[in-house]
Design a protein around this motif. Structure first.
Motif, PDB file in Angstrom:
ATOM      1  N   UNK A   3       0.772  -1.197   0.169  1.00  0.00           N
ATOM      2  CA  UNK A   3      -0.112   0.074  -0.126  1.00  0.00           C
ATOM      3  C   UNK A   3       1.086   1.171   0.034  1.00  0.00           C
ATOM      4  N   UNK A   4       0.256   2.214  -0.737  1.00  0.00           N
ATOM      5  CA  UNK A   4       1.049   3.823  -0.729  1.00  0.00           C
ATOM      6  C   UNK A   4      -0.235   4.520  -0.571  1.00  0.00           C
ATOM      7  N   UNK A   5      -0.030   5.799  -0.114  1.00  0.00           N
ATOM      8  CA  UNK A   5      -1.159   6.791  -0.361  1.00  0.00           C
ATOM      9  C   UNK A   5      -0.973   7.411  -1.869  1.00  0.00           C
ATOM     10  N   UNK A   6       0.030   6.903  -2.529  1.00  0.00           N
ATOM     11  CA  UNK A   6       0.108   7.252  -4.041  1.00  0.00           C
ATOM     12  C   UNK A   6      -0.524   6.232  -4.807  1.00  0.00           C
ATOM     13  N   UNK A   7      -1.607   6.479  -5.634  1.00  0.00           N
ATOM     14  CA  UNK A   7      -2.464   5.723  -6.279  1.00  0.00           C
ATOM     15  C   UNK A   7      -1.616   5.065  -7.189  1.00  0.00           C
ATOM     16  N   UNK A   8      -0.665   5.710  -8.299  1.00  0.00           N
ATOM     17  CA  UNK A   8      -0.003   5.134  -9.242  1.00  0.00           C
ATOM     18  C   UNK A   8       1.068   4.118  -8.606  1.00  0.00           C
ATOM     19  N   UNK A   9       1.943   4.499  -7.459  1.00  0.00           N
ATOM     20  CA  UNK A   9       2.639   3.648  -6.767  1.00  0.00           C
ATOM     21  C   UNK A   9       1.876   2.281  -6.285  1.00  0.00           C
ATOM     22  N   UNK A  49      -4.319   5.426   3.714  1.00  0.00           N
ATOM     23  CA  UNK A  49      -4.480   7.140   3.988  1.00  0.00           C
ATOM     24  C   UNK A  49      -4.868   7.784   2.847  1.00  0.00           C
ATOM     25  N   UNK A  50      -5.998   7.233   2.483  1.00  0.00           N
ATOM     26  CA  UNK A  50      -6.709   7.645   1.166  1.00  0.00           C
ATOM     27  C   UNK A  50      -7.135   9.177   1.323  1.00  0.00           C
ATOM     28  N   UNK A 100     -12.427   8.828  -4.414  1.00  0.00           N
ATOM     29  CA  UNK A 100     -11.822   8.907  -5.708  1.00  0.00           C
ATOM     30  C   UNK A 100     -10.466   8.175  -5.972  1.00  0.00           C
ATOM     31  N   UNK A 101      -9.736   8.352  -5.128  1.00  0.00           N
ATOM     32  CA  UNK A 101      -8.450   7.723  -5.012  1.00  0.00           C
ATOM     33  C   UNK A 101      -8.707   6.341  -4.753  1.00  0.00           C
ATOM     34  N   UNK A 102      -9.498   5.933  -4.054  1.00  0.00           N
ATOM     35  CA  UNK A 102      -9.602   4.330  -3.749  1.00  0.00           C
ATOM     36  C   UNK A 102     -10.070   3.685  -5.142  1.00  0.00           C
ATOM     37  N   UNK A 162     -10.080   0.096  -8.354  1.00  0.00           N
ATOM     38  CA  UNK A 162     -10.587  -0.268  -9.510  1.00  0.00           C
ATOM     39  C   UNK A 162      -9.800  -0.503 -10.431  1.00  0.00           C
ATOM     40  N   UNK A 163      -8.644  -0.122 -10.907  1.00  0.00           N
ATOM     41  CA  UNK A 163      -7.929  -0.227 -11.777  1.00  0.00           C
ATOM     42  C   UNK A 163      -7.303  -1.567 -11.855  1.00  0.00           C
ATOM     43  N   UNK A 164      -7.058  -2.123 -10.502  1.00  0.00           N
ATOM     44  CA  UNK A 164      -6.465  -3.245 -10.204  1.00  0.00           C
ATOM     45  C   UNK A 164      -7.368  -4.638 -10.434  1.00  0.00           C
TER      46      UNK A 164
END
Ligand code: SF4
Length: 353
Positions: A170-176, A198-199, A207-209, A214-216
């Motif tokens: 996990x990261x708070x950065x979505x792309x990571x 920490x979204x 939105x971040x989640x 969702x992409x995964x």
């Protein structure tokens, strides 16, 4: 296909559907308050709940919470192997630990031995913020460093003969988060717990989640999900369900779709949709149903032709349509109760099929 594990009666990996998790935020020693929150989470559609055990005095309460919880309970443990051992002894259906902060390898081995003996799965995870120095300075991409760090931990468990693992990156950065999980999916056969950590608030965090998880999920990655929000945990479940539905993975429930409104809109659609959503969230619908609420009769039925059922409003009337064809007319004021009644009838029909 990922290795199958069981957290209580909930299967993760294998052919099991993606499950939804959340975590209580009540006082760990408040048994009644924690159970009340778990019951609310279950009613909202949660499959598994995580409860922190922050100190030893919380163990007796934890035992009673697990015994009375309607959902399998995962103990969330940091810093003290005795808490992990105590949680397993007191009935935890799963344990989440950070192998790096549990007090050393011998203590970690003791936890692994007891979890193995009691058939309790363990989630181990790597957060971007807590990477070991070795990986921070490795020159690898962050995703590769996170996965490298995780695989070291996995190897330690495998060396002890323990395979009932669930992994998280996990990261708070979505792309990571997405990059690390894609890489882990290629390199490991263990089920993945997916989430953006920490979204943030309900709005931004959702939105971040949605993008991260969702992409995964759309790529077939992820076996259980947690939406982390600075909000009532019940909201996490609502968002998780929407993400599963949008990814085409929800098993039951109602998708409400509605038009964006325009100059043709002949009813105050915005509060009407919000109110309708609140009502249908409480309905248990067998299978999926797409319901459309459209602001005008001119374009409404056509624009929402793929909806199973819907309403298109004119100034005084509303048209009920199914698959784009008008099947009933009603006064605008009676339209929502009429639609709910028809949805209940559809639910009853499906239950009898
Ligand atoms: S359905 Fe009607 S009111 Fe809604 S956006 Fe389309 S044209 Fe406008």
């Amino acid at each position: 296909m990922k290795r199958e594990i069981f957290v209580g009666n909930v299967g993760i990996g294998g052919n099991h559907p993606v499950s939804i998790q959340s975590m209580t935020n009540t006082d760990a020693e408040d048994i009644a308050g924690t159970l009340a929150q778990i019951n609310r989470l279950k009613a909202a559609g949660c499959d598994i709940v995580r409860v922190a055990v922050p100190q030893r005095s919380a163990l007796p309460a934890f035992k009673r919470i697990v015994a009375r919880s309607p959902l399998p309970v995962i103990a969330d443990i940091h810093f003290d192997a005795r808490l992990a051992l105590g949680a397993i002894e007191n009935g935890a259906h799963g344990v989440r630990i950070n192998p790096g902060n549990i007090g050393g390898n011998e203590k970690l081995k003791a936890v692994i031995r007891l979890a193995g003996a009691k058939k309790v799965p363990i989630r181990i995870g790597v957060n971007a913020g807590s990477l070991e120095k070795k990986y921070k300075r490795s020159g690898l991409t962050l995703a590769a460093a996170m996965v490298g760090s995780l695989l070291d931990k996995v190897k330690f468990f495998e060396d002890q003969g323990f395979l009932d693992l669930k992994l998280s990156l996990k990261s708070h950065d979505v792309r990571e988060t997405i990059a690390a999980n894609r890489l882990a999916d290629r390199r490991c056969g263990y089920p993945l717990h997916v989430g953006v950590t920490e979204a943030g608030s309900y709005f931004a965090g959702s939105i971040r989640s949605a993008i991260g998880i969702g992409s995964l999920l759309i790529d077939g990655i992820g076996n259980t999900i947690r939406v982390s929000l600075t909000a009532d945990p019940v909201r996490e479940i609502r968002v998780a369900r929407q993400i599963l539905a949008a990814a085409g993975l929800a098993r039951n429930g109602i998708d409400v779709v509605s038009c964006p409104t325009c100059a043709r809109t002949s009813v105050d659609l915005i509060p009407l949709v919000a109110e309708f959503e609140r009502k249908v969230n409480r309905l248990r619908f067998p299978g999926r149903l797409r319901v459309a609420l459209m602001g005008c009769e001119v374009n409404g039925p056509g624009e929402a032709a793929d909806a199973d059922i819907g309403l298109a409003f004119s100034r005084e009337r509303a048209f009920v349509f199914r698959k784009g064809k008008v099947v009933a007319r009603t006064g605008a004021g009676e339209a929502i109760p009429k639609l709910l009644e028809m949805i209940r009838e559809l639910a009853a029909e499906r239950n009898h099929e």
